[in-house]
Write a protein that holds these residues in place. Structure first.
Motif, PDB file in Angstrom:
ATOM      1  N   SER A  64      22.933  20.559  61.635  1.00 34.69           N
ATOM      2  CA  SER A  64      22.460  20.851  60.293  1.00 34.69           C
ATOM      3  C   SER A  64      23.638  21.163  59.381  1.00 34.69           C
ATOM      4  O   SER A  64      24.710  21.554  59.843  1.00 34.69           O
ATOM      5  N   THR A  65      23.422  20.961  58.090  1.00 33.74           N
ATOM      6  CA  THR A  65      24.449  21.214  57.087  1.00 33.74           C
ATOM      7  C   THR A  65      23.845  22.040  55.969  1.00 33.74           C
ATOM      8  O   THR A  65      22.715  21.798  55.557  1.00 33.74           O
ATOM      9  N   LEU A  66      24.601  23.002  55.490  1.00 32.37           N
ATOM     10  CA  LEU A  66      24.183  23.850  54.384  1.00 32.37           C
ATOM     11  C   LEU A  66      25.339  23.955  53.411  1.00 32.37           C
ATOM     12  O   LEU A  66      26.486  24.164  53.826  1.00 32.37           O
ATOM     13  N   THR A  67      25.053  23.808  52.118  1.00 33.96           N
ATOM     14  CA  THR A  67      26.064  24.002  51.091  1.00 33.96           C
ATOM     15  C   THR A  67      25.636  25.163  50.211  1.00 33.96           C
ATOM     16  O   THR A  67      24.499  25.201  49.731  1.00 33.96           O
ATOM     17  N   VAL A  68      26.548  26.118  50.034  1.00 31.57           N
ATOM     18  CA  VAL A  68      26.297  27.289  49.209  1.00 31.57           C
ATOM     19  C   VAL A  68      27.447  27.442  48.223  1.00 31.57           C
ATOM     20  O   VAL A  68      28.476  26.772  48.353  1.00 31.57           O
ATOM     21  N   THR A  69      27.279  28.328  47.262  1.00 27.34           N
ATOM     22  CA  THR A  69      28.340  28.632  46.309  1.00 27.34           C
ATOM     23  C   THR A  69      28.755  30.081  46.479  1.00 27.34           C
ATOM     24  O   THR A  69      27.902  30.968  46.570  1.00 27.34           O
ATOM     25  N   VAL A  70      30.064  30.288  46.520  1.00 26.97           N
ATOM     26  CA  VAL A  70      30.624  31.622  46.695  1.00 26.97           C
ATOM     27  C   VAL A  70      31.433  31.953  45.441  1.00 26.97           C
ATOM     28  O   VAL A  70      32.223  31.130  44.974  1.00 26.97           O
ATOM     29  N   SER A  71      31.253  33.163  44.913  1.00 26.97           N
ATOM     30  CA  SER A  71      32.023  33.567  43.743  1.00 26.97           C
ATOM     31  C   SER A  71      33.080  34.590  44.141  1.00 26.97           C
ATOM     32  O   SER A  71      32.937  35.286  45.148  1.00 26.97           O
TER      33      SER A  71
END
Length: 68
Positions: free
Chosen positions: A2-9
């Motif tokens: 599985s693949t997950l893309t998130v955004t980190v600040s």
């Protein structure tokens, strides 16, 4: 797999990228972590299910925030 893309600040340099990559990479079953400094995008590949809470905890432990 599985693949997950998130955004980190909060990432501002190569050290930040390394910290996030290492923290997320320590999550069980994670096989690859790609971190883009400019956009804050973090793409995670795993042999199992990627738990968003585990990613959030790893990012926060590294000192950053998960935006999603």
């Amino acid at each position: 797999m599985s693949t997950l893309t998130v955004t980190v600040s909060g990432m501002t340099c190569g050290h930040c990228v390394s910290s996030v990559r290492e923290g997320v990479g320590n999550i069980p079953d994670v096989t690859a972590v790609d971190v883009e400094l400019g956009s804050g995008k973090v793409t995670i590949d795993s042999d199992g299910v990627i738990e968003l809470d585990a990613v959030k905890n790893a990012v926060e432990e590294a000192g950053y925030q998960l935006v999603r």
